[in-house]
Every structure is written in C-alpha cells, then in structure tokens.
Design a protein around this motif. Sequence first.
Motif, PDB file in Angstrom:
ATOM      1  N   GLY A 572       0.761  -1.233   0.000  1.00  0.00           N
ATOM      2  CA  GLY A 572       0.000   0.000   0.000  1.00  0.00           C
ATOM      3  C   GLY A 572       0.794   1.286   0.000  1.00  0.00           C
ATOM      4  O   GLY A 572       0.207   2.374   0.066  1.00  0.00           O
ATOM      5  N   HIS A 573       2.136   1.223  -0.096  1.00  0.00           N
ATOM      6  CA  HIS A 573       2.934   2.437  -0.136  1.00  0.00           C
ATOM      7  C   HIS A 573       2.724   3.138  -1.489  1.00  0.00           C
ATOM      8  O   HIS A 573       2.745   2.501  -2.536  1.00  0.00           O
ATOM      9  CB  HIS A 573       4.421   2.111   0.042  1.00  0.00           C
ATOM     10  N   LEU A 574       2.547   4.442  -1.457  1.00  0.00           N
ATOM     11  CA  LEU A 574       2.338   5.251  -2.669  1.00  0.00           C
ATOM     12  C   LEU A 574       1.073   4.838  -3.426  1.00  0.00           C
ATOM     13  O   LEU A 574       0.896   5.218  -4.586  1.00  0.00           O
ATOM     14  CB  LEU A 574       3.543   5.150  -3.619  1.00  0.00           C
ATOM     15  N   ALA A 575       0.212   4.049  -2.786  1.00  0.00           N
ATOM     16  CA  ALA A 575      -0.969   3.521  -3.481  1.00  0.00           C
ATOM     17  C   ALA A 575      -1.864   4.638  -4.003  1.00  0.00           C
ATOM     18  O   ALA A 575      -2.418   4.545  -5.110  1.00  0.00           O
ATOM     19  CB  ALA A 575      -1.755   2.603  -2.552  1.00  0.00           C
ATOM     20  N   SER A 576      -2.020   5.700  -3.216  1.00  0.00           N
ATOM     21  CA  SER A 576      -2.905   6.790  -3.635  1.00  0.00           C
ATOM     22  C   SER A 576      -2.393   7.486  -4.889  1.00  0.00           C
ATOM     23  O   SER A 576      -3.173   8.031  -5.669  1.00  0.00           O
ATOM     24  CB  SER A 576      -3.054   7.806  -2.499  1.00  0.00           C
ATOM     25  N   TRP A 577      -1.077   7.477  -5.104  1.00  0.00           N
ATOM     26  CA  TRP A 577      -0.510   8.090  -6.303  1.00  0.00           C
ATOM     27  C   TRP A 577      -1.015   7.409  -7.567  1.00  0.00           C
ATOM     28  O   TRP A 577      -1.129   8.045  -8.612  1.00  0.00           O
ATOM     29  CB  TRP A 577       1.017   8.012  -6.262  1.00  0.00           C
ATOM     30  N   PHE A 578      -1.261   6.109  -7.463  1.00  0.00           N
ATOM     31  CA  PHE A 578      -1.641   5.327  -8.644  1.00  0.00           C
ATOM     32  C   PHE A 578      -3.123   4.943  -8.631  1.00  0.00           C
ATOM     33  O   PHE A 578      -3.552   4.117  -9.430  1.00  0.00           O
ATOM     34  CB  PHE A 578      -0.771   4.071  -8.730  1.00  0.00           C
ATOM     35  N   GLY A 579      -3.888   5.546  -7.724  1.00  0.00           N
ATOM     36  CA  GLY A 579      -5.322   5.291  -7.690  1.00  0.00           C
ATOM     37  C   GLY A 579      -5.684   3.904  -7.213  1.00  0.00           C
ATOM     38  O   GLY A 579      -6.729   3.365  -7.581  1.00  0.00           O
ATOM     39  N   ILE A 580      -4.835   3.302  -6.378  1.00  0.00           N
ATOM     40  CA  ILE A 580      -5.114   1.967  -5.833  1.00  0.00           C
ATOM     41  C   ILE A 580      -5.941   2.147  -4.566  1.00  0.00           C
ATOM     42  O   ILE A 580      -5.463   2.709  -3.572  1.00  0.00           O
ATOM     43  CB  ILE A 580      -3.811   1.200  -5.555  1.00  0.00           C
ATOM     44  N   SER A 651      -0.296   4.650 -19.212  1.00  0.00           N
ATOM     45  CA  SER A 651      -1.634   5.186 -19.492  1.00  0.00           C
ATOM     46  C   SER A 651      -2.729   4.237 -19.020  1.00  0.00           C
ATOM     47  O   SER A 651      -3.875   4.650 -18.827  1.00  0.00           O
ATOM     48  CB  SER A 651      -1.788   5.469 -20.989  1.00  0.00           C
ATOM     49  N   PHE A 652      -2.398   2.964 -18.814  1.00  0.00           N
ATOM     50  CA  PHE A 652      -3.384   1.982 -18.356  1.00  0.00           C
ATOM     51  C   PHE A 652      -3.466   1.915 -16.831  1.00  0.00           C
ATOM     52  O   PHE A 652      -4.303   1.191 -16.293  1.00  0.00           O
ATOM     53  CB  PHE A 652      -3.049   0.592 -18.914  1.00  0.00           C
ATOM     54  N   ILE A 653      -2.582   2.656 -16.133  1.00  0.00           N
ATOM     55  CA  ILE A 653      -2.597   2.630 -14.669  1.00  0.00           C
ATOM     56  C   ILE A 653      -3.848   3.305 -14.127  1.00  0.00           C
ATOM     57  O   ILE A 653      -4.350   2.951 -13.059  1.00  0.00           O
ATOM     58  CB  ILE A 653      -1.333   3.324 -14.107  1.00  0.00           C
ATOM     59  N   PHE A 654      -4.383   4.263 -14.875  1.00  0.00           N
ATOM     60  CA  PHE A 654      -5.438   5.114 -14.344  1.00  0.00           C
ATOM     61  C   PHE A 654      -6.836   4.694 -14.784  1.00  0.00           C
ATOM     62  O   PHE A 654      -7.769   5.496 -14.742  1.00  0.00           O
ATOM     63  CB  PHE A 654      -5.144   6.565 -14.723  1.00  0.00           C
TER      64      PHE A 654
END
Length: 729
Positions: A572-580, A651-654
């Motif tokens: 869960g580290h940096l998860a918010s950066w990638f919309g997880i 581009s598929f991360i979001f």
Amino acid sequence: MATKLFKLGERIYEHKWKALLGGLIVLIMTAAAALGVGAAFTGDIEIPGTKSELAMEVMNEKFPSDESTGNGSVQLVFKAPAGAVLDDETIKAEVEQVLEYLSSDHDLESIISPYDNYSLNATKEIAYATLNYKLPAAEVGEQSTAIIEEAVQLARQAGLQAEYTGNIGSVIPEIGGLSEIVGIVVAYLILALTFGSLLAAGLPIITAVIGLGIGIMLILLSTHVMEVSAISMTLAVMLGLAVGIDYALFIISRHRQSLLEGKSVKQALAIANATAGSSVVFAGLTVIIALLGLAVVRIPFLTTMGIAAAITVAAAIIVAITIVPALLAIAGERIRPKAKLVAKQEKASKKSLVERWGSTIVKYPLPIAIMTIMLLLFCSIPALNMETGLPDNGMKSEELTERRAYDLLAEGYGAGINGPLVIVAVAEKGNDSSQQITEALERLNELPNIATIHPPYFNEDSSAAIINLLPETGPNDRKTKQLVEEIRLKADDLSAQYGVELMVTGSTAVNIDISSKLTEALPQFAILIVSLAIILLAIVFRSIWIPIKAVLGYLLTLTTTLGFIVFVVQEGHLASWFGIAEPGPILSFLPVLTAGILFGLAMDYEVFLVSRMREEYARTKDARKAVLAGIKNSGGVVVAAGLIMVVVFASFIFVEDGMIKSMGLALAFGIFVDAFIVRMTLVPAIMTMMKRSAWYFPKWLERITPSVDIEGEAIIHEMEKQNSSNHSV
C-alpha cells in the motif's frame, strides 16, 4: 534475411501506394469480418486439473444442474436506517416496493426477497435479495443495469442504504479511453522531440494504429476458434501499441540517418529495412517466442493471453517492414533532416546528453555498476514477501456500489460471506452414507477460522452432499488459504476413518488454487526464457559473456519490478498516487506474465544497443570505443523507445479495473528499470570493465553456430564496394 528485406524495401519504394492501399484493405477486411461475426470472449480464469476444479466436476456429476447455472445473477443488499430494522412493517413495504419495480425487467427469471431467503442478519439491519436472469451473465443488457440503478435510488429515497453486486454485463474490456489517448499524445510529443519533425513523429503513431487495428480484429475472430479471456484484449492492446510505435521508430531513425549521410530516399529506405528492419524482425520474434512460451506452464487462459498478444506483435512487425517503408517513400524528401539543423548540430562542440552519460559510465564503470546493482537488489527485497491472488470487490474504490455491497455483506455476516467455501462430500457405497457424511463433517468443527458450517444438502440417493462453509476471514486473507489447506489435509484422515471423500471448491478455493499453480509455474518459465535468451544472444553477438550479462540484467529487472509491485499494490505504499483503493495480493498471473513480456522487450533493447557496439568492435577491436559508439548511435533511440513504452503502459494505470491497473503499473515500471537503469547504465558499465573479454567466443563454438546478420552488415559492405568501384571507374 537482410538481403530479402533490402529488396522488399526497394520494391515497396517502387509500389508505395499499392503497399499502403494493401495494408488498409487488410485492415478493412479484418474489421468487416470481425464486426460481422462479433466477439465471443470468456471472462473465466481457470486452470483444469486443480483440486478445486476436480471437486467442481464431481459436484456437477452428483448434482446435475439446469442450463441456467451460467446465467446472470445479482445480490441487492439492503441496510435499514440507523435505529431501525428491516422486518419493521413500514420498511418491509419499502423493500417490497423496490422489488416490485425490478419485476418490470422482462429479462428477470426470478426475484428472491430477503424475507423469503431468510437472509436477515442477527441484528436484522442487513439483508439481501437475489435476482436471477434468463440470459447468460455476459448477455444481460445495459437496460437491466439501468433498472437496478433506478430501484436502488428508490430504496435510498426511502432512507435505506442499497447496493448491488453480481456478474452481469459484457466481459469485453473497453478500449480507446481517455488514458490511452493521453498516452498516444505524449508518445507523439516524445517522437517530435526525437526527430525534430512533426511529420516524422506522426508516422509511427499512424502505423502503430494500423497494426493494432489489424491485430485486434484478428483476436476478435480468434475468439470463435479458441477460448480467449476478456483480459487478453487489454494486454494485446498495451503491447501491440507500444511495440508498434517502437518498431516504426527504429526503422524511421535508421532511414533518416542514411538520408543524413547523403543517400537517396530509395537507398535509405532499402538500407533501413535491411538493417533496422532485420533487428525489428529478430526482436519481435523474440517477444513472440516469449509470449508463446507461456504455453509451457500449461495454463489455458495464460496460453491464450500469450497468443492474443503475440498476434498484435506479429501485426506490428509486418506493418513495420511494409507500411512504414511505404509511408516513408510517400513522404520522400520531406523526411530528410533539414540542412540548417544538421549544420547546427555539426557545428555544436558540446556532446549530447546521451553521449555525456556514456562518457561518464566509461570513466567510472566500477562504482556505477556497484551502485546500480545495490539499488536494484534493494528494490527487489519486498518481492520476498509476495502474496498472489485474484482481485475481488473488496479491493475496489469505495465510490463503486460493488465495493459498498461487499462491505455491507461483511458487516452483516462476517468477512467470510464474501469468500465462502463449498465442501463436496462423497460417501462410499453403503446403507449409512448420509450418516457417514454427517459424522465426517462434524469433525471439521475442530479446525480454526471457521465461522459457520451450514447443514449439508444431499442428492437424491444421499451418496453425496454439498456444504457451504463460511470462514471468519475474507477471500484473500492468508488465514483463508491456510484453512483450505487444513481441510484438505484433514480430508485424508476422514476418508480413512469414515469412508467419505471431502473436496473443497467454490470461487475462493478456485482462486487459491490458481494462485498456487501460477506461483509454482514462475521458476519453470523463468528457466525456459533464460535458456532461450542465452542461445539467441550467443548466436547474434558471437559471445559467451554478453548473453550471460544480458540474462543477469533481465533477472534484476524482473525482481526489481516484482519488488516495486509488492511495495505499492500489496503493502500500500504510494498507493494513492496510482489510484489503488485498497492494498491486496498481487494479481496471480502477473509475475509470469511480467516475466515473459519483460524478457522480450529487454532483449529488444539489448539487441538495439549492443549490436551497434559489436559493429564498432568488429571494425576497431577497441572495446571502450565500442561501448561509446553503441551509446552514441543507439542510446538516443533506446531512450526514446523506452520512454514511449513507459508512457503507453502507464496510461493503463489510471483505469478503474484493478487487473488492468496492476498490469500497466508493472510493465511501465519494468520497462523504465530495464531501459534506463539496466541497459543504459549497468550494461555499458559491465562491458567497459570486461573489455575485450566481453566478446570472447570459442573457435569450436564459432564453427557450429549459425551466422545471423541482424544489422545488415553484409548489405552495407556490398554497397560500399559498389560505390568504391563506381568512383574508381
């Protein structure tokens, strides 16, 4: 191969419009055929032969079901307002009014009310209705979903919380969203900076879209020949678009380089097709072999994923050596680098950033190599704690009704309601089979982490029974996996004691078995592709140590990528950066898939970079100059290609889908590590330290190894001889 591609380039120049028209006709014909017959994707991710699948077969045999088993179904979950209960007469009337509204959907087979299925929880605050459809899940239309949404709004207006979850809707993934468009636009900007020409920058985008279109249509047609999972399309789009742009980039770069040297458009085009085109074919075939190699793990859905992606890569290769030359021929002199720009570049005394980077590496190879390896190993550490699984609604955003329904069910009945286990019990032939089964099942209560064991449901002759077991933990919890293992271990003792065979199945057990099988397959697949890499690179570069170095670099790329994915997705580290939305296990097939794709793409960059080093070393026998020449001539193209790959995959991360998001994240990060840290940093440093020994190749091995000229050296030498003889005459 180089000679044939050279002649192909010449013929395409002479018939450029026919070649372009032919490509467009193929695209139109495949599109017409595919759209005419439609697609037949399957959403199933399963592995035949696992314990849970065998248990499912036994259950289907003992409990024959009707044809509606695969039809759509939805759970509509209700929660009473604060301080109220669902069996209050007023609230009950509101719930029944909502269900009455749903009955207007003619595709519904039945609606089972919360008051008929006895689903009120202990506090009577939460319950669910079950909607069963007449149609298969994938064929339930948007109109049915709209009716559910309207019914949910009616419930919410009455003060109830209402959410729904189910399996209805098309399994075909959406393609061509905003994120993909942004990726293409950024790729175009990178190409424009690389070429210094808006026209040249547009050509790779155009040809990549043509190749991708042909590939997608062929995949749609293939769904009628073999079972193709819906997620295969997304992977194919990712890979087809990325390699399509990169392969065109390599050929156009070589074409412009030849134009810069003063060659005619026809000569430059033929040389580009013979040299860069040969590299593209070799590199593309390497990617295809890696993708088809997924069949070795003998997991059907993974095999079809590899085949689907290989189709788009093959289309990208064919387009690169046919349509790209045709467009270059049509563009003609407009692609030639401008004289003023060339003069300015020649006059400039400063080296480019890539050249300065190469000089730094050659000057300090040992400390750079040590720091790079330590960084990669450090980033690999989280991979030691990797846990795999399949995403569920609990990992989705709280903004989605599926996630809120998941949470309501867990609140009302415990976390295990979202991950029930199905126990199939089969007794040996005898008069007391039902008693044997009942006694054996009672022994399961001795196991930990069991919330509820429902009474057995027997078949007609009482020789078999189905039991629903709810764990105390959710479907992706480690304790749930341990419970499945403990039930199977205990089943051996119960079989000997009671003559009853107990088997575990259900979606949770199936997912656990799939994850376990895929984890076991990773080392087997890694050994295969590592062996393949050593053989292929030894043939290409006539060296023992370069293939070994390339493979070690690839393994560092793979472990670093898996470490990063565990760090972000699982921990869960940096998860918010990638919309997880929620940390959870790594997608079960992601490690194997990443291993295959990164292998193919890593070998691409290795070939494009080291082949130029080999060309310089063969000419000068100076290992240091060879490293510098490779970085100078190919480094800029590798950097641009790597950036484009990263942008396309990123581009598929979001997107909303968790599986697509994790695939995009893994591939984007993996390409970044391999292109910029391994190939553009570690590889030159190691080769500088190895000096001439990097090119060591035993004479006996030289004699038995076939010669492969992927850079078209023979063509170039032949042209130089012809030019010399013409000048002498």
